[in-house]
Design a protein around this motif. Structure first.
Motif, PDB file in Angstrom:
ATOM      1  N   ASP A  54       0.190  19.172  -2.697  1.00 33.18           N
ATOM      2  CA  ASP A  54       0.293  17.768  -2.072  1.00 33.18           C
ATOM      3  C   ASP A  54       1.665  17.435  -2.532  1.00 33.18           C
ATOM      4  OD1 ASP A  54       0.084  15.404  -0.925  1.00 33.18           O
ATOM      5  OD2 ASP A  54      -1.449  14.636  -2.390  1.00 33.18           O
ATOM      6  N   ASP A  99       2.530   1.708  -3.634  1.00 31.67           N
ATOM      7  CA  ASP A  99       1.504   2.171  -4.220  1.00 31.67           C
ATOM      8  C   ASP A  99       1.365   3.662  -4.335  1.00 31.67           C
ATOM      9  OD1 ASP A  99       1.133  -0.485  -5.366  1.00 31.67           O
ATOM     10  OD2 ASP A  99      -0.549  -0.931  -4.272  1.00 31.67           O
ATOM     11  N   HIS A 100       1.273   4.024  -2.987  1.00 25.24           N
ATOM     12  CA  HIS A 100       1.077   5.340  -2.534  1.00 25.24           C
ATOM     13  C   HIS A 100       2.166   6.306  -3.127  1.00 25.24           C
ATOM     14  CE1 HIS A 100       0.030   9.046  -0.674  1.00 25.24           C
ATOM     15  NE2 HIS A 100       0.466   8.955   0.487  1.00 25.24           N
ATOM     16  N   PRO A 107       5.697  10.946   0.168  1.00 21.46           N
ATOM     17  CA  PRO A 107       4.602  11.451   0.386  1.00 21.46           C
ATOM     18  C   PRO A 107       4.203  11.471   1.866  1.00 21.46           C
ATOM     19  CG  PRO A 107       4.209   9.114  -0.518  1.00 21.46           C
ATOM     20  CD  PRO A 107       5.805   9.761  -0.572  1.00 21.46           C
ATOM     21  N   ALA A 165       0.976  -1.154   0.074  1.00 20.91           N
ATOM     22  CA  ALA A 165       0.109   0.005  -0.066  1.00 20.91           C
ATOM     23  C   ALA A 165       1.016   1.229   0.059  1.00 20.91           C
ATOM     24  CB  ALA A 165      -0.959   0.062   1.244  1.00 20.91           C
ATOM     25  N   PHE A 166       1.938   1.281   0.679  1.00 22.56           N
ATOM     26  CA  PHE A 166       2.688   2.367   0.724  1.00 22.56           C
ATOM     27  C   PHE A 166       3.568   2.359  -0.455  1.00 22.56           C
ATOM     28  CE2 PHE A 166       7.233   3.526   1.358  1.00 22.56           C
ATOM     29  CZ  PHE A 166       7.357   5.004   1.752  1.00 22.56           C
ATOM     30  N   ALA A 201       1.662   6.535  -7.127  1.00 24.60           N
ATOM     31  CA  ALA A 201       0.820   7.816  -7.470  1.00 24.60           C
ATOM     32  C   ALA A 201       1.280   9.034  -7.104  1.00 24.60           C
ATOM     33  CB  ALA A 201      -0.603   7.415  -6.568  1.00 24.60           C
ATOM     34  N   SER A 202       2.036   9.327  -5.991  1.00 25.36           N
ATOM     35  CA  SER A 202       2.343  10.373  -6.081  1.00 25.36           C
ATOM     36  C   SER A 202       3.421  11.073  -6.712  1.00 25.36           C
ATOM     37  CB  SER A 202       3.036  10.580  -4.448  1.00 25.36           C
ATOM     38  OG  SER A 202       1.968  10.503  -3.521  1.00 25.36           O
ATOM     39  N   LYS A 211      -2.081   9.597   2.948  1.00 25.91           N
ATOM     40  CA  LYS A 211      -3.191  10.159   2.214  1.00 25.91           C
ATOM     41  C   LYS A 211      -4.025  11.041   2.819  1.00 25.91           C
ATOM     42  CE  LYS A 211      -3.121   5.919  -0.798  1.00 25.91           C
ATOM     43  NZ  LYS A 211      -4.084   4.877  -1.423  1.00 25.91           N
TER      44      LYS A 211
END
Length: 431
Positions: free
Chosen positions: A304, A246-247, A277, A243-244, A250-251, A280
């Motif tokens: 962001d 993927d985050h 990042p 999950a990290f 995307a960032s 979220k």
């Protein structure tokens, strides 16, 4: 015989220097340092001579001396230093010591002058350090050219001012070039310090750095910080989950679209830059995760940007977000006391009370700094005990601490002119 030469014969610290080198050569790499490194005043003096007087330090920010004659002062151990903006925007650094009888020239933290004038006998210096006036009392044969201020090595990059008191400081230009590239979106010449705080910690400076280099303690100690901060510095961290990752991906795509640098850049163990990042739904290190300053910095359009983390050993870490930047510097005072300065930097046109509220912007790191102060002080109290002995670092949660101590050990041994430690063979600790 010259008295100065006589007094310099036989360095009183020589036995301590030899003991320092021996302890570093023989220590277990993945364990904390022997007790004297955190508590002994003789070893503290060696730290100051071999680390803080020989490595590059962050003296301040260029935005703090925006115009000709603006200056700032600082203290490196026993050495008062002045950094001043001269003609054509050139930044100079000098020992803040009059060449007449040694008085400090500038006694304020910051200010602006036309010339540098000693309050004691009015010797006057140009902003580039040349002696301009010493009075006719010095005699007709007095050569003013021989009595300019003693210079300090100075370089600027990405809005930061770096100084080194060494005669031949270590190479740093590759890092500074990269720092300039990574700081370009922030337009640092058009920023200002919104607020600065100073915190005194009853702990050795290395304990302050060790605390910063790991987040093993964060869950139990930093509730405010963890409202926005993601612990990991890189997707290669062994604890990072999918999950990290993927985050981060995307960032990174959003940052690419805005041409914002973010890739991990390291220069040995001394310097590192990486953008990560935040949690979220959060964009800044505030209690609610919303912008601390409504006016974004430089050419930045997207708030962001996560946090670009900059490490500079021996004494600084930084968080650069879209709306403000936080700069931390550590200044040793004694074997068991350290000063930590924190500066919150915003766009120079941001208006306090309109674009930002100082108390809101600083709240997270005020709390975090004080929490870290208490941790470091309790660490120091325990280390002072006769029961203390070096303990093992976690190779996963505390690898950053191992890296810091590796860097410190190598630089100390090198600057002492001692043989390198066997455990450092093959470890890239500096450029």
């Amino acid at each position: 015989m010259d008295v100065t030469a006589t007094l310099s014969l036989g360095d009183p610290l020589e036995p301590a220097r030899k003991a320092t080198a021996h302890m570093l050569q023989e220590r277990e790499r993945t364990f904390s340092l022997p007790q004297p490194f955190y508590s002994d005043e003789r070893l503290f003096d060696i730290d100051m001579q071999e680390i803080f007087q020989k490595e590059w330090l962050i003296a301040g920010m260029t935005c703090e001396i925006p115009a000709k004659g603006n200056y700032l002062t600082l203290q490196v151990g026993k050495n008062p230093i002045i950094v001043i903006r001269g003609a054509e925007g050139v930044v100079h650094a000098f020992h803040n010591v009059c060449r007449h009888r040694g008085s400090r020239l500038c006694t304020s933290d910051k200010g602006k002058v036309a010339k540098l004038v000693c309050h004691y006998h009015q010797w006057t210096y140009e902003l580039d350090g040349r002696l301009l006036f010493a009075g006719t009392e010095m005699g007709a044969d007095f050569d003013m050219k021989q009595y300019g201020l003693k210079p300090v090595n100075v370089k600027t990059a990405g809005g930061y001012i770096f100084i080194s008191l060494a005669e031949n400081p270590p190479a740093i230009d590759d890092f500074l070039s990269t720092l300039t590239h990574y700081m370009e979106p922030y337009d640092m010449e058009n920023t200002k310090v919104a607020i600065q705080t100073t915190l005194f910690e009853k702990a050795n400076w290395k304990l302050v750095l060790e605390n910063n280099r790991e987040c093993y303690h964060c869950n139990a100690s930093h509730p405010e910080l963890l409202k926005t901060l993601l612990e990991w510095d890189d997707v290669t961290d062994p604890r990072a989950d999918q999950a990290f990752k993927d985050h981060v991906a995307a960032s990174a795509a959003a940052w690419d679209a805005e041409k914002i640098p973010y890739a991990h850049a390291s220069f040995g163990l001394r310097n590192r830059i990486v953008r990560m990042p935040l949690l979220k739904g959060t964009v800044s290190m505030t209690l609610d995760g919303k912008q601390g300053c409504n006016k974004l910095m430089g050419r930045i359009k997207n708030p962001d940007l996560g946090s670009m983390r900059i490490l500079h050993l021996p004494h600084s870490w930084n968080h650069c977000m879209g709306d403000h930047i936080i700069v931390f510097t550590v200044w040793p005072i004694s074997a068991q006391e350290t000063m930590v300065t924190t500066k919150w930097i915003v766009h120079k046109d941001a208006v306090e009370g309109v674009d930002y509220d100082v108390e809101r912007m600083r709240k997270v790191w005020d709390a975090t700094n004080d929490q870290d102060r208490r941790l470091a002080e309790e660490n120091q109290r325990g280390i002072n005990s006769t029961a203390y002995q070096p303990g093992p670092y976690s190779k996963t949660y505390e690898f950053g601490v191992v890296n810091f101590v590796d860097w410190y050990s190598e630089r100390m041994l090198s600057n002492l002119g001692a043989a390198p430690a066997p455990y450092l063979k093959g470890v890239a600790v500096h450029e």
